[in-house]
Motif scaffolding. Structure first.
Motif, PDB file in Angstrom:
ATOM      1  N   THR A 161       0.821  -1.213   0.000  1.00 34.42           N
ATOM      2  CA  THR A 161       0.000   0.000   0.000  1.00 34.42           C
ATOM      3  C   THR A 161       0.857   1.266   0.000  1.00 34.42           C
ATOM      4  O   THR A 161       0.354   2.349  -0.289  1.00 34.42           O
ATOM      5  N   VAL A 162       2.149   1.139   0.309  1.00 38.53           N
ATOM      6  CA  VAL A 162       3.005   2.330   0.366  1.00 38.53           C
ATOM      7  C   VAL A 162       3.867   2.506  -0.874  1.00 38.53           C
ATOM      8  O   VAL A 162       4.411   3.584  -1.107  1.00 38.53           O
ATOM      9  N   GLY A 163       4.007   1.446  -1.665  1.00 37.93           N
ATOM     10  CA  GLY A 163       4.820   1.551  -2.869  1.00 37.93           C
ATOM     11  C   GLY A 163       5.433   0.226  -3.271  1.00 37.93           C
ATOM     12  O   GLY A 163       4.950  -0.841  -2.876  1.00 37.93           O
ATOM     13  N   ALA A 164       6.502   0.302  -4.055  1.00 36.25           N
ATOM     14  CA  ALA A 164       7.184  -0.900  -4.551  1.00 36.25           C
ATOM     15  C   ALA A 164       8.498  -1.087  -3.808  1.00 36.25           C
ATOM     16  O   ALA A 164       9.172  -0.116  -3.459  1.00 36.25           O
ATOM     17  N   PHE A 165       8.860  -2.339  -3.578  1.00 33.84           N
ATOM     18  CA  PHE A 165      10.108  -2.663  -2.900  1.00 33.84           C
ATOM     19  C   PHE A 165      11.057  -3.324  -3.903  1.00 33.84           C
ATOM     20  O   PHE A 165      10.672  -4.262  -4.611  1.00 33.84           O
ATOM     21  N   LEU A 166      12.292  -2.822  -3.941  1.00 33.10           N
ATOM     22  CA  LEU A 166      13.266  -3.264  -4.930  1.00 33.10           C
ATOM     23  C   LEU A 166      14.467  -3.905  -4.254  1.00 33.10           C
ATOM     24  O   LEU A 166      14.898  -3.483  -3.174  1.00 33.10           O
ATOM     25  N   ASP A 167      15.004  -4.923  -4.922  1.00 36.21           N
ATOM     26  CA  ASP A 167      16.215  -5.587  -4.447  1.00 36.21           C
ATOM     27  C   ASP A 167      17.418  -4.747  -4.846  1.00 36.21           C
ATOM     28  O   ASP A 167      17.711  -4.579  -6.023  1.00 36.21           O
ATOM     29  N   TRP A 168      18.131  -4.216  -3.844  1.00 36.30           N
ATOM     30  CA  TRP A 168      19.332  -3.416  -4.125  1.00 36.30           C
ATOM     31  C   TRP A 168      20.562  -4.007  -3.452  1.00 36.30           C
ATOM     32  O   TRP A 168      21.560  -3.343  -3.254  1.00 36.30           O
ATOM     33  N   GLY A 169      20.468  -5.309  -3.125  1.00 28.95           N
ATOM     34  CA  GLY A 169      21.619  -6.031  -2.631  1.00 28.95           C
ATOM     35  C   GLY A 169      21.792  -6.037  -1.134  1.00 28.95           C
ATOM     36  O   GLY A 169      22.762  -6.598  -0.624  1.00 28.95           O
ATOM     37  N   LEU A 170      20.851  -5.429  -0.391  1.00 26.46           N
ATOM     38  CA  LEU A 170      20.927  -5.383   1.065  1.00 26.46           C
ATOM     39  C   LEU A 170      19.746  -6.127   1.678  1.00 26.46           C
ATOM     40  O   LEU A 170      18.798  -6.503   0.984  1.00 26.46           O
ATOM     41  N   GLU A 171      19.805  -6.345   2.997  1.00 29.26           N
ATOM     42  CA  GLU A 171      18.755  -7.116   3.665  1.00 29.26           C
ATOM     43  C   GLU A 171      17.393  -6.437   3.553  1.00 29.26           C
ATOM     44  O   GLU A 171      16.378  -7.087   3.328  1.00 29.26           O
ATOM     45  N   LYS A 172      17.365  -5.126   3.761  1.00 28.95           N
ATOM     46  CA  LYS A 172      16.111  -4.379   3.664  1.00 28.95           C
ATOM     47  C   LYS A 172      15.960  -3.843   2.249  1.00 28.95           C
ATOM     48  O   LYS A 172      16.847  -3.152   1.741  1.00 28.95           O
ATOM     49  N   ASP A 173      14.843  -4.166   1.595  1.00 29.34           N
ATOM     50  CA  ASP A 173      14.617  -3.710   0.224  1.00 29.34           C
ATOM     51  C   ASP A 173      14.453  -2.187   0.168  1.00 29.34           C
ATOM     52  O   ASP A 173      14.104  -1.538   1.165  1.00 29.34           O
TER      53      ASP A 173
ATOM     54  N   GLU B  32       6.643   8.527  -6.285  1.00 27.07           N
ATOM     55  CA  GLU B  32       7.906   8.567  -7.019  1.00 27.07           C
ATOM     56  C   GLU B  32       7.931   7.597  -8.197  1.00 27.07           C
ATOM     57  O   GLU B  32       8.986   7.357  -8.780  1.00 27.07           O
ATOM     58  N   GLN B  33       6.788   7.050  -8.559  1.00 27.72           N
ATOM     59  CA  GLN B  33       6.719   6.097  -9.665  1.00 27.72           C
ATOM     60  C   GLN B  33       6.179   6.785 -10.919  1.00 27.72           C
ATOM     61  O   GLN B  33       5.073   7.338 -10.910  1.00 27.72           O
ATOM     62  N   LYS B  34       6.952   6.735 -11.989  1.00 26.24           N
ATOM     63  CA  LYS B  34       6.515   7.322 -13.260  1.00 26.24           C
ATOM     64  C   LYS B  34       5.299   6.593 -13.793  1.00 26.24           C
ATOM     65  O   LYS B  34       4.382   7.186 -14.359  1.00 26.24           O
ATOM     66  N   SER B  35       5.293   5.279 -13.629  1.00 24.43           N
ATOM     67  CA  SER B  35       4.130   4.438 -13.928  1.00 24.43           C
ATOM     68  C   SER B  35       4.107   3.347 -12.872  1.00 24.43           C
ATOM     69  O   SER B  35       5.121   3.080 -12.216  1.00 24.43           O
ATOM     70  N   GLU B  36       2.965   2.725 -12.683  1.00 26.18           N
ATOM     71  CA  GLU B  36       2.832   1.748 -11.605  1.00 26.18           C
ATOM     72  C   GLU B  36       3.800   0.584 -11.811  1.00 26.18           C
ATOM     73  O   GLU B  36       3.848  -0.034 -12.873  1.00 26.18           O
TER      74      GLU B  36
ATOM     75  N   LEU C 275      16.054   7.065   2.884  1.00 26.36           N
ATOM     76  CA  LEU C 275      16.531   6.837   1.525  1.00 26.36           C
ATOM     77  C   LEU C 275      15.341   6.479   0.656  1.00 26.36           C
ATOM     78  O   LEU C 275      14.519   5.632   1.033  1.00 26.36           O
ATOM     79  N   VAL C 276      15.244   7.105  -0.502  1.00 27.25           N
ATOM     80  CA  VAL C 276      14.086   6.908  -1.369  1.00 27.25           C
ATOM     81  C   VAL C 276      14.541   6.656  -2.801  1.00 27.25           C
ATOM     82  O   VAL C 276      15.438   7.340  -3.309  1.00 27.25           O
ATOM     83  N   GLY C 277      13.908   5.691  -3.440  1.00 21.86           N
ATOM     84  CA  GLY C 277      14.138   5.450  -4.856  1.00 21.86           C
ATOM     85  C   GLY C 277      13.064   6.134  -5.680  1.00 21.86           C
ATOM     86  O   GLY C 277      11.934   6.327  -5.214  1.00 21.86           O
ATOM     87  N   THR C 278      13.404   6.518  -6.899  1.00 30.72           N
ATOM     88  CA  THR C 278      12.425   7.144  -7.781  1.00 30.72           C
ATOM     89  C   THR C 278      12.668   6.706  -9.219  1.00 30.72           C
ATOM     90  O   THR C 278      13.813   6.524  -9.636  1.00 30.72           O
ATOM     91  N   THR C 279      11.575   6.519  -9.956  1.00 27.33           N
ATOM     92  CA  THR C 279      11.690   6.256 -11.394  1.00 27.33           C
ATOM     93  C   THR C 279      11.424   7.526 -12.199  1.00 27.33           C
ATOM     94  O   THR C 279      11.491   7.508 -13.420  1.00 27.33           O
ATOM     95  N   LYS C 280      11.130   8.629 -11.508  1.00 28.40           N
ATOM     96  CA  LYS C 280      10.983   9.927 -12.163  1.00 28.40           C
ATOM     97  C   LYS C 280      12.385  10.545 -12.241  1.00 28.40           C
ATOM     98  O   LYS C 280      12.734  11.452 -11.483  1.00 28.40           O
ATOM     99  N   ILE C 281      13.168  10.025 -13.163  1.00 30.04           N
ATOM    100  CA  ILE C 281      14.608  10.278 -13.140  1.00 30.04           C
ATOM    101  C   ILE C 281      15.063  11.503 -13.932  1.00 30.04           C
ATOM    102  O   ILE C 281      16.194  11.953 -13.762  1.00 30.04           O
ATOM    103  N   ASN C 282      14.208  12.060 -14.776  1.00 35.40           N
ATOM    104  CA  ASN C 282      14.667  13.133 -15.669  1.00 35.40           C
ATOM    105  C   ASN C 282      15.209  14.346 -14.929  1.00 35.40           C
ATOM    106  O   ASN C 282      16.111  15.033 -15.413  1.00 35.40           O
TER     107      ASN C 282
END
Length: 276
Positions: free
Chosen positions: A82-94, A101-105, A125-132
């Motif tokens: 419900t809060v967003g997407a979780f991505l594998d970035w090589g650490l224990e916590k996604d 922050e999602q350009k598309s779902e 720390l926050v990830g975003t796909t709105k990278i431009n």
């Protein structure tokens, strides 16, 4: 102590749960036992990555993340909530990419080009796909023919959006690709053209005069390897040329023409051989 980045910290004390590390400003942080290097002593300086654990507490690790603050990476979605997407970035916590922050779902199992930043408001720390907004638009430090490193990002009808030297946005056209590439891979590339609007076109092979000499040498070496004769010429298909030489037909023809002008090879309908 910089969250989302590598830090060089000094060993302060040992505890039952791990080692506490400190910086020059008097801050300390836990490096859990499973990440503590062998033969470490008090006052040793060690390199660690600092992020936040599942309880939002700063913590250190000697694992290498796939992305650090201010950088780009192609990451895979492991789950959505419900809060967003979780991505594998090589650490224990996604890594979380909130919906805002999602350009598309984003969907589980798919890879996305992501930028990582530290949100001071939420202290996370926050990830975003709105990278431009995170690309450097001043391309004055780049030049045509320049060798660069690219990160392969999103695929489109024209080609692939790529990140140049972790700083600039570029485009790699489908007709400039003569080898298998995958999202998230890093490649050596060359700048083919910098447009008036600052957009950058790339190729996976050296351009202009830089392409001729290395490719000519490749052709000569392959002729020798094949016993003095290579069954390729101007009429050969791009696929045949790439299979043997790992270069485009355009660069093959340029290199072959250069060798012919220097009278180093003889070209026939059957192929090419070294000049006597």
């Amino acid at each position: 102590m910089k969250i989302g980045e590598y830090n060089y910290l000094r060993v302060l004390r040992f505890t039952s749960v791990g080692v506490f590390l400190g910086d020059k400003d008097g801050n300390d942080i836990l490096l859990p036992n499973k990440y503590v290097p062998e033969r470490v002593s008090i006052d040793d300086e060690i390199k660690v990555f600092v992020y936040k654990d599942s309880e939002d507490r700063p913590i250190a690790t000697n694992l290498d993340p796939l992305i650090t603050v201010g950088k780009f990476a192609s990451l895979k979605v492991t789950d959505v909530s419900t809060v967003g997407a979780f991505l594998d970035w090589g650490l224990e916590k996604d890594l979380l990419v909130p919906y805002r922050e999602q350009k598309s779902e984003m969907e589980p199992g798919y890879w996305y080009l992501v930028h990582l930043y530290y949100d001071e408001e939420s202290d996370r720390l926050v990830g975003t796909t709105k990278i431009n907004d995170y690309f450097n638009e001043d391309t004055s430090s780049l030049s045509n023919g320049q060798e660069v490193e690219i990160l392969v990002g999103e695929k489109s009808d024209l080609g692939f959006t790529v990140v140049i030297n972790d700083e600039f946005k570029g485009l790699l056209y489908h007709n400039e690709i003569f080898q298998p590439i995958k999202l998230g891979q890093r490649h050596k590339a060359w700048i083919k053209n910098i447009r008036e609007d600052g957009k950058v076109d790339l190729t996976l092979q050296p351009v202009g005069v830089h392409a001729i000499e290395p490719n000519a040498e490749i052709i000569i070496n392959m002729i020798r390897e094949k016993g003095g004769f290579l069954s390729l010429n101007d009429n050969s298909s791009p696929e045949e040329i790439y299979m043997l030489l790992k270069m485009s037909k355009k660069n093959f023809k340029k290199a072959l023409g250069s060798l012919y002008k220097q009278r180093l090879v003889v070209i026939s309908d059957e192929g090419v051989k070294l000049a006597e």
